[in-house]
Design a protein around this motif. Structure first.
Motif, mmCIF file in Angstrom:
data_model
loop_
_atom_site.group_PDB
_atom_site.id
_atom_site.type_symbol
_atom_site.label_atom_id
_atom_site.label_comp_id
_atom_site.label_asym_id
_atom_site.label_seq_id
_atom_site.Cartn_x
_atom_site.Cartn_y
_atom_site.Cartn_z
ATOM 1 N N ALA A 34 -0.248 8.156 0.338
ATOM 2 C CA ALA A 34 -0.477 6.718 0.419
ATOM 3 C C ALA A 34 -0.473 6.239 1.866
ATOM 4 O O ALA A 34 0.102 6.899 2.750
ATOM 5 C CB ALA A 34 0.611 5.985 -0.367
ATOM 6 N N SER A 88 -5.013 2.047 -0.762
ATOM 7 C CA SER A 88 -4.104 2.683 -1.722
ATOM 8 C C SER A 88 -4.801 2.929 -3.053
ATOM 9 O O SER A 88 -4.451 3.864 -3.785
ATOM 10 C CB SER A 88 -2.856 1.807 -1.948
ATOM 11 O OG SER A 88 -3.099 0.754 -2.869
ATOM 12 N N GLY A 100 0.796 -1.229 0.000
ATOM 13 C CA GLY A 100 0.000 0.000 0.000
ATOM 14 C C GLY A 100 0.822 1.268 0.000
ATOM 15 O O GLY A 100 0.333 2.330 -0.398
ATOM 16 N N THR A 101 2.086 1.184 0.406
ATOM 17 C CA THR A 101 2.922 2.383 0.441
ATOM 18 C C THR A 101 3.365 2.821 -0.946
ATOM 19 O O THR A 101 3.781 3.964 -1.127
ATOM 20 C CB THR A 101 4.166 2.164 1.323
ATOM 21 O OG1 THR A 101 4.984 1.132 0.737
ATOM 22 C CG2 THR A 101 3.778 1.753 2.733
ATOM 23 N N TRP A 102 3.301 1.926 -1.936
ATOM 24 C CA TRP A 102 3.720 2.288 -3.301
ATOM 25 C C TRP A 102 2.675 2.004 -4.375
ATOM 26 O O TRP A 102 2.775 2.522 -5.494
ATOM 27 C CB TRP A 102 5.027 1.584 -3.679
ATOM 28 C CG TRP A 102 5.014 0.083 -3.560
ATOM 29 C CD1 TRP A 102 5.497 -0.664 -2.525
ATOM 30 C CD2 TRP A 102 4.501 -0.865 -4.521
ATOM 31 N NE1 TRP A 102 5.314 -1.998 -2.754
ATOM 32 C CE2 TRP A 102 4.709 -2.158 -3.971
ATOM 33 C CE3 TRP A 102 3.892 -0.755 -5.765
ATOM 34 C CZ2 TRP A 102 4.321 -3.336 -4.633
ATOM 35 C CZ3 TRP A 102 3.500 -1.914 -6.427
ATOM 36 C CH2 TRP A 102 3.715 -3.182 -5.858
ATOM 37 N N SER A 103 1.669 1.189 -4.084
ATOM 38 C CA SER A 103 0.715 0.821 -5.129
ATOM 39 C C SER A 103 -0.175 1.975 -5.574
ATOM 40 O O SER A 103 -0.761 1.919 -6.662
ATOM 41 C CB SER A 103 -0.139 -0.378 -4.700
ATOM 42 O OG SER A 103 -0.709 -0.191 -3.429
ATOM 43 N N SER A 104 -0.265 3.049 -4.780
ATOM 44 C CA SER A 104 -1.013 4.235 -5.224
ATOM 45 C C SER A 104 -0.401 4.828 -6.494
ATOM 46 O O SER A 104 -1.109 5.362 -7.354
ATOM 47 C CB SER A 104 -1.037 5.299 -4.118
ATOM 48 O OG SER A 104 -1.851 4.892 -3.056
ATOM 49 N N THR A 134 -6.703 6.107 -2.518
ATOM 50 C CA THR A 134 -5.743 7.210 -2.493
ATOM 51 C C THR A 134 -5.269 7.570 -3.900
ATOM 52 O O THR A 134 -5.203 8.748 -4.272
ATOM 53 C CB THR A 134 -4.518 6.840 -1.628
ATOM 54 O OG1 THR A 134 -4.960 6.426 -0.339
ATOM 55 C CG2 THR A 134 -3.588 8.018 -1.478
#
Length: 442
Positions: A163, A190, A130-134, A193
């Motif tokens: 994110a 995400s 979730g920290t990068w999939s946005s 977001t």
């Protein structure tokens, strides 16, 4: 799109839809579905396998929740995470919103994997998906909307800063360790977001466009092509509903038991040699919920040894609270292997030793099945679809869905669109599972 990327996208879609079908009635997914309709409002985009329709953002959110809840969705080694559960629901929702052709949707999916995995691989500090999939969601949706580059720049920046932080769940070691929960990797949020970030940028909202230039957070490879093969072609598929760190030990265990005729009741102890990442997950011997099981090598090994691999395809409440499994899980020893550390994250290797009947049986060095280097075939992915969804869909229903996916692969998405919006499987419950199609595990 290169033909290899197109075919990889079709396989990822089939795999992802099977994961979503299997997860559609999980409590967390039901809660997300209700919130999506309540907060995002009524709309024309279907929430898969239900009678609900909502806005594109609401549908992508709910469908991502179903796809990711059981931890049976695809993953990418460079990204150390799961791109498909964010990208494919986004592509389908925004594709319907924009009236996009099948080829445009496939192209957007490939672009989403390319952008998401490239940025994830550049991160200097590990973060859950979730920290990068946005970023991937922005790229996918922007490709379908034909958004201009100046807007995309701000949308990516807004997504990167907004994110899910996942600071508690992503950290290597915590005191106390995070308890298992449905938040997990933050993938569904995400999606919200990323879509909100794109909408904000389209309205003139700005973001810190130099975010990816930060040497404190990112270091991109000189060759962003990573040798020329697109990232979606290097995506792995999973055959167990648990964290990828658990898969190599499971495959090594099953291979060793099969080779020597070992039964679960005969096992006195299990030793696992793995890399540091596998030892950093919670690995609880006495899990409190299904998420705890998904992140436990000892319990998953005990469960499969005693009850068979079908217990993890998919994972259900029947796996919880088993005294026999807990007792065997307590006899599992995890050890760090420097040789395996050196090959991580490019490879996730493990070796297992089983002590049974006074003897010690040792596996070979094992990589998990379904890796991009030895991918599942189309037919194996079809078989997984039927296995993982057997508690929710009858054989007739799953065959109809698979036929629609085959037609999509042949160039027409009409039948699949109809199936996804016309099937309501949300009334299937635990009691109905016994009467449903049990399928045959392969």
């Amino acid at each position: 799109m290169p033909e290899a990327a197109r075919q990889a996208a079709f396989k990822c879609i089939m795999d992802l839809l099977g994961a979503a079908l299997a997860g559609v009635n999980e409590k967390a997914v039901v809660a997300t579905r209700r919130m999506a309709v309540s907060m995002m409002g009524q709309g024309s985009v279907p929430v898969w396998f239900s009678d609900a329709k909502t806005t594109p953002a609401g549908a992508a959110w709910a469908n991502s929740a179903a796809a990711s809840i059981l931890d049976i969705d695809d993953g990418n080694r460079l990204a150390r995470g799961h791109p498909g559960a964010a990208i494919i629901p986004t592509a389908f929702a925004i594709g319907q919103e924009t009236g996009a052709s099948l080829e445009r949707i496939i192209a957007a999916i490939v672009i989403g994997y390319e952008v998401g995995v490239t940025i994830a691989a550049a991160r200097l500090v590990y973060g859950n998906t979730g920290t990068w999939s946005s970023y991937a969601v922005v790229a996918t949706a922007a490709a379908l909307r034909g958004t201009g580059a100046d807007v995309v720049e701000h949308a990516l920046a807004i997504a990167g800063e907004s994110a899910p932080n996942q600071l508690f769940a992503s950290a290597a070691s915590q005191v106390p360790p995070p308890e298992g929960s449905d938040v997990k990797e933050g993938i569904p949020w995400s999606v919200v977001t990323g879509l909100m970030a794109l909408g904000l940028a389209e309205g003139g909202h700005t973001g810190p466009r130099n975010i990816l230039d930060s040497v404190n957070h990112y270091r991109f490879a000189e060759d962003l092509n990573f040798g020329g093969e697109l990232h979606i072609c290097r995506t792995y598929l999973k055959l167990y509903a648990c964290c990828r760190h658990v898969h190599a030990p499971l495959d090594a265990l099953l291979a060793t038991m099969g080779a020597h005729g070992i039964k679960g009741a005969d096992i006195d102890a299990i030793e696992v040699d793995a890399y540091a990442g596998a030892l950093r997950i919670s690995n609880k011997v006495d899990p409190e919920n299904l998420t705890d099981i998904q992140y436990s090598i000892p319990y998953c090994l005990g469960l499969v040894a005693l009850a068979g691999r079908e217990m993890l395809l998919p994972l259900t409440v029947e796996a919880l609270g088993r005294d026999d499994v807990r007792k065997l899980a307590a006899k599992v020893t995890l050890r760090q292997c420097e040789e395996f550390n050196a090959s991580f994250p490019a490879q996730t290797l493990a070796k297992v030793a089983i002590i049974a009947n006074g003897q010690r049986f040792v596996s070979g060095v094992t990589a998990p099945k379904g890796e991009a280097s030895d991918p599942l075939t189309w037919q194996e992915t079809r078989a997984k679809f039927k296995d993982v969804s057997r508690w929710v869909a009858t054989e007739v229903t799953s065959d109809a869905l698979l036929d629609a996916i085959e037609k999509m692969r042949d160039g027409s998405m009409d039948e699949l669109t109809s199936q996804l919006s016309g099937l309501d499987l949300t009334s299937v419950n635990d009691a109905g599972r016994a009467a449903g199609s049990k399928g045959v595990l392969r």
